[in-house]
Motif scaffolding. Structure first.
Motif, short mmCIF file in Angstrom:
data_model
loop_
_atom_site.label_atom_id
_atom_site.label_comp_id
_atom_site.label_asym_id
_atom_site.label_seq_id
_atom_site.Cartn_x
_atom_site.Cartn_y
_atom_site.Cartn_z
N ALA A 76 1.12 52.39 -105.34
CA ALA A 76 2.56 52.64 -105.39
C ALA A 76 3.32 51.55 -104.65
N LYS A 77 4.57 51.32 -105.05
CA LYS A 77 5.43 50.37 -104.31
C LYS A 77 5.70 50.87 -102.89
N ASP A 78 5.92 52.16 -102.77
CA ASP A 78 6.28 52.78 -101.50
C ASP A 78 5.05 52.91 -100.60
N GLU A 79 5.11 52.32 -99.41
CA GLU A 79 3.97 52.37 -98.51
C GLU A 79 3.62 53.80 -98.12
N GLY A 80 4.64 54.65 -97.98
CA GLY A 80 4.40 56.04 -97.62
C GLY A 80 3.56 56.76 -98.65
N LEU A 81 3.78 56.45 -99.93
CA LEU A 81 2.98 57.06 -100.99
C LEU A 81 1.54 56.54 -100.96
N ARG A 82 1.37 55.28 -100.59
CA ARG A 82 0.02 54.74 -100.47
C ARG A 82 -0.73 55.37 -99.30
N ILE A 83 -0.03 55.61 -98.20
CA ILE A 83 -0.64 56.27 -97.04
C ILE A 83 -1.01 57.71 -97.41
N PHE A 84 -0.12 58.39 -98.14
CA PHE A 84 -0.40 59.75 -98.61
C PHE A 84 -1.67 59.78 -99.44
N ALA A 85 -1.81 58.82 -100.38
CA ALA A 85 -3.00 58.75 -101.22
C ALA A 85 -4.25 58.53 -100.39
N ARG A 86 -4.14 57.64 -99.41
CA ARG A 86 -5.29 57.35 -98.54
C ARG A 86 -5.72 58.58 -97.75
N ASP A 87 -4.76 59.28 -97.14
CA ASP A 87 -5.09 60.43 -96.30
C ASP A 87 -5.66 61.59 -97.12
N ILE A 88 -5.08 61.85 -98.29
CA ILE A 88 -5.57 62.94 -99.14
C ILE A 88 -6.99 62.64 -99.62
N MET A 89 -7.23 61.42 -100.09
CA MET A 89 -8.56 61.11 -100.60
C MET A 89 -9.60 61.15 -99.48
N ALA A 90 -9.27 60.65 -98.32
CA ALA A 90 -10.21 60.68 -97.20
C ALA A 90 -10.57 62.12 -96.85
N ASP A 91 -9.58 63.00 -96.86
CA ASP A 91 -9.83 64.42 -96.57
C ASP A 91 -10.68 65.04 -97.67
N ASP A 92 -10.39 64.73 -98.93
CA ASP A 92 -11.17 65.25 -100.05
C ASP A 92 -12.63 64.82 -99.95
N LEU A 93 -12.87 63.58 -99.57
CA LEU A 93 -14.24 63.10 -99.48
C LEU A 93 -15.00 63.77 -98.35
N ARG A 94 -14.31 64.15 -97.29
CA ARG A 94 -14.96 64.92 -96.23
C ARG A 94 -15.42 66.27 -96.76
N ILE A 95 -14.60 66.88 -97.62
CA ILE A 95 -14.97 68.16 -98.23
C ILE A 95 -16.15 67.96 -99.18
N MET A 96 -16.07 66.95 -100.05
CA MET A 96 -17.09 66.75 -101.07
C MET A 96 -18.44 66.35 -100.49
N ASP A 97 -18.46 65.76 -99.32
CA ASP A 97 -19.73 65.37 -98.72
C ASP A 97 -20.57 66.58 -98.32
N ARG A 98 -19.98 67.76 -98.41
CA ARG A 98 -20.74 68.97 -98.13
C ARG A 98 -21.47 69.50 -99.36
N ILE A 99 -21.19 68.91 -100.52
CA ILE A 99 -21.78 69.38 -101.78
C ILE A 99 -22.80 68.34 -102.27
N PRO A 100 -24.08 68.63 -102.18
CA PRO A 100 -25.09 67.66 -102.60
C PRO A 100 -24.92 67.26 -104.07
N GLY A 101 -24.97 65.97 -104.32
CA GLY A 101 -24.84 65.48 -105.69
C GLY A 101 -23.43 65.53 -106.25
N GLY A 102 -22.45 65.88 -105.41
CA GLY A 102 -21.07 65.97 -105.87
C GLY A 102 -20.46 64.59 -106.09
N MET A 103 -19.44 64.56 -106.94
CA MET A 103 -18.73 63.31 -107.24
C MET A 103 -17.23 63.55 -107.13
N TYR A 104 -16.48 62.47 -106.98
CA TYR A 104 -15.02 62.56 -106.81
C TYR A 104 -14.36 61.57 -107.74
N ASN A 105 -13.53 62.06 -108.65
CA ASN A 105 -12.90 61.25 -109.68
C ASN A 105 -11.41 61.05 -109.38
#
Length: 278
Positions: A76-105
């Motif tokens: 995104a052009k807006d840095e705030g939106l890029r930070i939002f994307a970064r924080d959400i995805m990082a949190d999602d990956l913490r969740i998904m790492d609890r599921i063996p063989g899980g993937m994140y699209n």
């Protein structure tokens, strides 16, 4: 055995999703970890997660795929939106790492008139910030239809993103049949040629999942309009050829067709299982 499922809601918890998948004869599924428009993820119940993992193991449910919220835009052009994307995805990956063989699209994003090259650089930076050596979840870049200023409209753009990521062994690709078709790849008449090109540009070893959808539009429409299996411009015969292609049939398939209820997904799953060549 055909590994197939559909998109399910996690509103009632992880165990509920697995039970729903089994009830429609699915042996995998896709879900949002949070509201598809973003926001906070529902707190995880340790008992629910434990029961979910045990249920999946008992009933052969695997290759669970989480889908990032649609609002995430790493370029995104807006840095705030890029930070939002970064924080959400990082949190999602913490969740998904609890599921063996899980993937994140995730959808790579839209460069918003900045140009594809700038957008690709931002996505690379996004992934370089988030991916860690300890990460167990495979992160998948989804192929896009080329609507508006989407990045990932062709195999070359996906490859360019991968090449600029330090830990790119953590990355894979999810092919969406509707997106491919509307993006200009003729999977109806030339599926093997499309796969040859994918292999040459990206490498089939990176292909981890397939969104199996028909299309409301003709090839090259660049609009991203999914249709139920057999009712669109791709058609049943071509989609059956996808699930039976020797280079694809071992992969998990996820339906994102516009069904009104679970019965519709159950019918599609039953139909595709009937056409699948073991």
């Amino acid at each position: 055995m055909l590994k197939i499922g559909c998109h399910l809601s996690c509103a009632k918890g992880y165990l509920s999703m697995a039970e729903t998948a089994l009830s429609i004869n699915a042996n995998t599924f896709q879900f949002f970890t949070r509201n598809p428009r973003g926001g906070k993820a529902k707190p995880i119940s340790e008992k629910d997660m434990s029961d979910f993992l045990a249920f999946c193991s008992e009933h052969g449910i695997s290759s669970v795929l989480a889908h990032a919220p649609y609002t995430l835009n790493p370029c995104a052009k807006d840095e705030g939106l890029r930070i939002f994307a970064r924080d959400i995805m990082a949190d999602d990956l913490r969740i998904m790492d609890r599921i063996p063989g899980g993937m994140y699209n995730f959808h790579p994003g839209s460069h918003v008139q900045q140009g594809a090259e700038i957008g690709i650089g931002m996505i690379q930076n996004h992934l370089n910030t988030i991916l860690t050596p300890e990460l167990k979840t495979r992160v998948l870049l989804e192929t896009m239809s080329g609507k508006g200023s989407e990045v990932g409209r062709n195999f070359q753009e996906i490859r360019a993103i991968i090449d600029g990521v330090d830990l790119n062994e953590k990355l894979g690709v999810c092919l969406d049949t509707c997106h491919l078709w509307e993006g200009g790849y003729d999977i109806v008449n030339h599926l093997d040629d499309v796969l040859d090109e994918f292999d040459e540009v990206i490498g089939l070893e990176r292909l981890c999942a397939i969104h199996l959808n028909d299309s409301k539009n003709p090839m090259c429409a660049h609009k991203d309009r999914h249709e139920c299996i057999g009712f669109g411009h791709i058609g049943l015969e071509a989609l059956v050829a996808v699930i039976n292609n020797p280079r694809l049939k071992h992969l998990p398939f996820y339906l994102e067709t516009p069904q009104d209820d679970l019965d519709g997904y159950a019918r599609e799953i039953a139909m595709l299982r009937n056409f699948y060549a073991e």
